[in-house]
Design a protein around this motif. Structure first.
Motif, mmCIF file in Angstrom:
data_model
loop_
_atom_site.group_PDB
_atom_site.id
_atom_site.type_symbol
_atom_site.label_atom_id
_atom_site.label_comp_id
_atom_site.label_asym_id
_atom_site.label_seq_id
_atom_site.Cartn_x
_atom_site.Cartn_y
_atom_site.Cartn_z
ATOM 1 N N TYR A 1 1.034 10.208 -8.839
ATOM 2 C CA TYR A 1 0.400 11.387 -8.269
ATOM 3 C C TYR A 1 -0.661 11.909 -9.227
ATOM 4 C CZ TYR A 1 4.714 11.760 -5.412
ATOM 5 O OH TYR A 1 5.762 11.519 -4.573
ATOM 6 N N GLU A 2 -1.575 12.659 -8.655
ATOM 7 C CA GLU A 2 -2.461 13.496 -9.460
ATOM 8 C C GLU A 2 -2.046 14.936 -9.230
ATOM 9 O OE1 GLU A 2 -6.914 15.173 -9.139
ATOM 10 O OE2 GLU A 2 -6.798 12.975 -9.122
ATOM 11 N N VAL A 3 -1.680 15.622 -10.288
ATOM 12 C CA VAL A 3 -1.264 17.024 -10.198
ATOM 13 C C VAL A 3 -2.137 17.843 -11.152
ATOM 14 C CG1 VAL A 3 0.624 18.672 -10.457
ATOM 15 C CG2 VAL A 3 1.110 16.351 -9.658
ATOM 16 N N ASP A 4 -2.937 18.721 -10.573
ATOM 17 C CA ASP A 4 -3.840 19.572 -11.367
ATOM 18 C C ASP A 4 -4.703 18.739 -12.312
ATOM 19 O OD1 ASP A 4 -2.758 21.791 -10.108
ATOM 20 O OD2 ASP A 4 -1.227 22.082 -11.651
ATOM 21 N N GLY A 5 -5.234 17.633 -11.794
ATOM 22 C CA GLY A 5 -6.163 16.815 -12.554
ATOM 23 C C GLY A 5 -5.527 15.809 -13.494
ATOM 24 N N GLU A 6 -4.201 15.770 -13.573
ATOM 25 C CA GLU A 6 -3.529 14.834 -14.469
ATOM 26 C C GLU A 6 -2.688 13.840 -13.675
ATOM 27 O OE1 GLU A 6 -1.266 16.694 -17.510
ATOM 28 O OE2 GLU A 6 -2.917 17.926 -18.252
ATOM 29 N N ARG A 7 -2.602 12.591 -14.177
ATOM 30 C CA ARG A 7 -1.774 11.570 -13.551
ATOM 31 C C ARG A 7 -0.312 11.827 -13.898
ATOM 32 N NH1 ARG A 7 -2.259 5.556 -12.233
ATOM 33 N NH2 ARG A 7 -0.116 4.777 -12.403
ATOM 34 N N VAL A 8 0.539 11.757 -12.862
ATOM 35 C CA VAL A 8 1.977 11.945 -13.028
ATOM 36 C C VAL A 8 2.673 10.744 -12.401
ATOM 37 C CG1 VAL A 8 3.956 13.370 -12.409
ATOM 38 C CG2 VAL A 8 1.787 14.457 -12.966
ATOM 39 N N ASP A 9 3.467 10.033 -13.193
ATOM 40 C CA ASP A 9 4.124 8.822 -12.707
ATOM 41 C C ASP A 9 5.532 9.081 -12.174
ATOM 42 O OD1 ASP A 9 2.236 6.525 -13.303
ATOM 43 O OD2 ASP A 9 2.314 7.502 -15.264
ATOM 44 N N ASP A 10 6.069 10.255 -12.451
ATOM 45 C CA ASP A 10 7.417 10.598 -12.000
ATOM 46 C C ASP A 10 7.394 11.896 -11.211
ATOM 47 O OD1 ASP A 10 8.929 8.404 -13.261
ATOM 48 O OD2 ASP A 10 8.219 9.321 -15.128
ATOM 49 N N MET A 11 8.528 12.209 -10.584
ATOM 50 C CA MET A 11 8.602 13.409 -9.761
ATOM 51 C C MET A 11 8.238 14.647 -10.572
ATOM 52 S SD MET A 11 9.523 13.191 -6.495
ATOM 53 C CE MET A 11 10.508 14.634 -6.080
ATOM 54 N N PRO A 12 7.292 15.471 -10.094
ATOM 55 C CA PRO A 12 6.974 16.722 -10.779
ATOM 56 C C PRO A 12 8.227 17.595 -10.905
ATOM 57 C CG PRO A 12 5.323 16.224 -9.113
ATOM 58 C CD PRO A 12 6.440 15.247 -8.911
ATOM 59 N N MET A 13 8.325 18.299 -11.995
ATOM 60 C CA MET A 13 9.535 19.079 -12.258
ATOM 61 C C MET A 13 9.643 20.294 -11.349
ATOM 62 S SD MET A 13 10.797 20.779 -15.875
ATOM 63 C CE MET A 13 9.505 22.032 -15.875
ATOM 64 N N THR A 14 8.515 20.898 -10.986
ATOM 65 C CA THR A 14 8.548 22.153 -10.244
ATOM 66 C C THR A 14 8.185 21.955 -8.772
ATOM 67 O OG1 THR A 14 6.226 22.697 -10.671
ATOM 68 C CG2 THR A 14 7.852 23.383 -12.332
ATOM 69 N N GLN A 15 8.615 22.901 -7.961
ATOM 70 C CA GLN A 15 8.275 22.912 -6.544
ATOM 71 C C GLN A 15 6.760 22.998 -6.364
ATOM 72 O OE1 GLN A 15 10.434 25.896 -4.342
ATOM 73 N NE2 GLN A 15 8.892 26.002 -2.731
ATOM 74 N N THR A 16 6.113 23.803 -7.186
ATOM 75 C CA THR A 16 4.657 23.951 -7.113
ATOM 76 C C THR A 16 3.959 22.630 -7.424
ATOM 77 O OG1 THR A 16 4.816 26.270 -7.775
ATOM 78 C CG2 THR A 16 2.670 25.204 -8.037
ATOM 79 N N GLY A 17 4.454 21.930 -8.455
ATOM 80 C CA GLY A 17 3.860 20.659 -8.834
ATOM 81 C C GLY A 17 3.925 19.642 -7.716
ATOM 82 N N PHE A 18 5.068 19.587 -7.025
ATOM 83 C CA PHE A 18 5.199 18.612 -5.946
ATOM 84 C C PHE A 18 4.331 18.990 -4.758
ATOM 85 C CE2 PHE A 18 7.522 16.319 -2.527
ATOM 86 C CZ PHE A 18 7.404 15.041 -3.060
ATOM 87 N N HIS A 19 4.211 20.271 -4.477
ATOM 88 C CA HIS A 19 3.348 20.733 -3.383
ATOM 89 C C HIS A 19 1.888 20.360 -3.637
ATOM 90 C CE1 HIS A 19 5.532 23.151 -0.348
ATOM 91 N NE2 HIS A 19 6.434 23.305 -1.292
ATOM 92 N N HIS A 20 1.492 20.349 -4.905
ATOM 93 C CA HIS A 20 0.097 20.071 -5.250
ATOM 94 C C HIS A 20 -0.176 18.591 -5.498
ATOM 95 C CE1 HIS A 20 -0.540 24.479 -6.804
ATOM 96 N NE2 HIS A 20 -0.378 24.405 -5.500
ATOM 97 N N ALA A 21 0.846 17.759 -5.432
ATOM 98 C CA ALA A 21 0.700 16.342 -5.764
ATOM 99 C C ALA A 21 -0.205 15.618 -4.770
ATOM 100 C CB ALA A 21 2.071 15.673 -5.804
ATOM 101 N N LYS A 22 -1.162 14.876 -5.299
ATOM 102 C CA LYS A 22 -2.035 14.040 -4.483
ATOM 103 C C LYS A 22 -1.759 12.581 -4.824
ATOM 104 C CE LYS A 22 -5.700 17.552 -4.450
ATOM 105 N NZ LYS A 22 -7.105 17.855 -4.849
ATOM 106 N N PRO A 23 -1.612 11.716 -3.821
ATOM 107 C CA PRO A 23 -1.246 10.337 -4.095
ATOM 108 C C PRO A 23 -2.357 9.535 -4.767
ATOM 109 C CG PRO A 23 -1.718 10.628 -1.762
ATOM 110 C CD PRO A 23 -1.739 11.996 -2.375
ATOM 111 N N ILE A 24 -1.956 8.699 -5.701
ATOM 112 C CA ILE A 24 -2.851 7.707 -6.293
ATOM 113 C C ILE A 24 -2.443 6.359 -5.717
ATOM 114 C CG2 ILE A 24 -3.573 6.556 -8.431
ATOM 115 C CD1 ILE A 24 -2.947 9.185 -9.898
#
Length: 428
Positions: A347-370
C-alpha cells in the motif's frame, strides 16, 4: 489425527463450503465454531445440486460425517429448523447433527434491536445483516444471554427472558419508539421451537475430545473471514465473534494443541460485503466483470459483493494471524480471458510504501494499492485437474500469490463443482 481449522483469509465468501466438501469423505466430524445465520456456504454436488447452508456445517452433505454446531455459535431456532426442513425435504440425512448445550440462542428481541439500531445509525451504519447476531453476542458477553440448555428448564428460561426484556423493552419503546415484546410470548415461542431440536442438544465438548482421543479427524469450520474478526479485522466494520483460527479452539471446546493444520481459503481476487474500507475495490468495468463472472452475490443476504483485485497485504496478514499452513485458492477460473491480472503487493499510505497491514484504522482507510501486473491467460481452465494442466501464465499467477501470501497453495478451485479442484498437496 488432530483437528484442522478452515478459515477465510479475506472478508469471507471465499468458498469455504467447497473446501469442506472436498475434505468431507476424509473426516469424521465437522464443527461450526462461531457466527450465526449471518453467513453461508454454497456447496455444489457432483450431480449439479446446489445447497446453501447458513447455520449447519457443510459436512451435513457427506454421509457418515458427524456435524456439530459448537458453543461459539449463536443459534436462531426458527432458522435452524427451517434449514433442517429444507435439507430433509431434499432427502439429506440430518440425524448426525448435534447442538452444543452452551451455544447461545438468538431471541426475537435481538433481531428487533439490530434492525432499529442500524436504521438509527444512518450513514454511520456498520452494514450488519439485521439478523440479531451482534445483540446476541452482546448479551453473551454481558452474561445475560440465553443458552441452548436453558430450553430444558422452563423456569430458568423464563427468568432470563424476563430479566432481558426489562431492559430491552425500555430501549425499544423509549429510545426507538417501537413496541415492546411480551416475555410470556417469547418464552412460549422459544419452547415451541425447542421441541424441534431438543433431541440434538449434547455436551459437544466431551464428544469432540473423546473423538480426538480415538484418533478421529475433526474439521473446525468458521464463517465470515479474517478481516471480519472482531479483534483482528477492519474494526468497527467486523462481525461480533472470532472467525480466526484462535477462535476455533474456544468455539468448539478443544485445546489449541489439538490443532495441527490451518487451511486458509483465498479467492483469486478479493470481495467483501457490507460497509468498510477495501483498498483494491474496483468501480469500473473490471469490477463489474468480476462480479458478473464470479456470481458475486451473498449466499445468506443476497447482497451484491464488492469486488477488487487480489490483495497480498491482507493475505500475508491472514497467514500470520491464523498460523495458516496451507491455502485453498478458489475461483481461479474467473480470471481467465484477462490480458493482465493486477496483484496488490503493498500500500501507499500518506506518501509512504507499507508492506504490511497499517496499524491504525485511519491508516487502512487511507491505503492506496500498489500493483504488480501479471500476464493473463485466455484458455478455459475449468477442466484442468493437475497443476501442470494449467496454462503457464495461470501457473505463474498461482506461484506468485503463494510467494506473496507466505503459505503453500495446496488446492486450487477451477469451477464451482466438487470435482473442479486441483490438489497440489493433500491436506488430510
Amino acid at each position: 489425527m488432530a483437528a484442522i481449522v478452515l478459515i477465510g483469509a479475506q472478508w469471507g465468501d471465499e468458498g469455504k463450503g467447497k473446501a469442506t466438501d472436498l475434505l468431507g469423505e476424509k473426516l469424521q466430524w465437522v464443527v461450526r465454531y462461531q457466527g450465526g445465520n449471518n453467513a453461508g456456504h454454497t456447496v455444489v454436488l457432483p450431480n449439479g445440486e446446489t445447497f446453501a447452508l447458513h447455520l449447519i456445517p457443510s459436512g451435513i452433505l457427506t454421509p457418515g460425517v458427524n456435524n456439530v454446531i459448537g458453543n461459539g455459535v449463536v443459534v436462531d431456532p426458527s432458522v435452524l429448523l427451517a434449514e433442517l426442513k429444507g435439507l430433509e425435504d431434499r432427502d439429506v440425512d440430518t440425524s448426525r447433527l448435534l447442538l452444543s448445550a452452551d451455544a447461545h440462542l438468538l431471541m426475537p428481541y435481538h433481531v428487533a434491536i439490530d434492525k432499529v439500531t442500524e436504521r438509527f445509525l444512518g450513514n454511520s451504519k456498520i452494514g450488519t445483516t439485521g439478523r440479531g447476531i451482534g445483540p446476541c453476542y452482546q448479551d453473551k458477553i454481558a452474561r445475560v444471554g440465553v443458552r441452548v440448555a436453558d430450553v430444558l428448564d422452563e423456569k430458568i428460561l423464563t427468568q432470563k427472558v424476563e430479566a432481558a426484556l426489562e431492559v430491552k423493552n425500555q430501549i425499544l419503546t423509549k429510545i426507538y419508539n417501537r413496541k415492546g415484546l411480551d416475555p410470556n410470548e417469547v418464552v412460549d415461542g422459544t419452547l415451541e421451537l425447542a421441541e424441534g431440536f431438543k433431541h440434538r442438544i449434547s455436551d459437544t465438548r466431551l464428544l469432540l475430545n473423546h473423538a480426538l482421543e480415538r484418533g478421529e479427524t475433526i474439521l473446525l469450520e468458521g464463517s465470515q473471514g479474517t478481516l471480519l474478526d472482531v479483534d483482528h479485522g477492519t474494526y468497527p466494520y467486523v462481525t461480533s465473534s472470532n472467525p480466526t483460527a484462535g477462535g476455533a479452539a474456544v468455539g468448539a471446546g478443544i485445546g489449541p494443541g489439538r490443532i495441527d493444520t490451518v487451511l486458509g481459503i483465498l479467492k483469486a481476487y478479493t470481495t467483501r460485503v457490507g460497509e468498510g474500507p477495501f483498498p483494491t475495490e474496483l468501480f469500473d468495468e473490471w469490477g463489474a466483470y468480476l462480479a458478473k463472472t464470479g456470481g458475486e452475490v451473498g449466499v445468506t443476504t443476497g447482497r451484491a459483493r464488492r469486488t477488487g483485485w487480489f490483495d497480498a497485504v491482507i493475505a500475508r496478514y491472514a497467514t500470520r494471524v491464523n498460523g495458516i499452513t496451507d491455502y485453498f485458492l478458489t475461483k481461479l477460473d474467473v480470471l481467465s480471458s484477462l490480458e493482465t491480472v493486477p496483484i496488490c503487493v503493498a500500500y501507499e499510505v500518506d506518501g509512504e510504501r507499507v508492506d504490511d497491514m497499517p496499524m491504525t484504522q485511519t491508516g487502512f482507510h487511507h491505503a492506496k494499492p500498489i500493483y504488480e501486473e501479471m500476464p493473463g491467460w485466455w484458455e478455459d481452465i475449468s477442466g484442468c485437474r493437475t497443476f501442470e494442466d494449467l496454462p503457464k501464465n495461470a501457473q505463474d499467477y498461482v506461484l506468485r500469490l503463494e510467494e506473496l501470501s507466505g503459505a503453500h497453495i495446496s488446492c486450487i478451485g477451477v469451477g464451482p463443482g466438487r470435482d473442479q479442484t486441483i490438489v497440489r498437496r493433500e491436506i488430510v
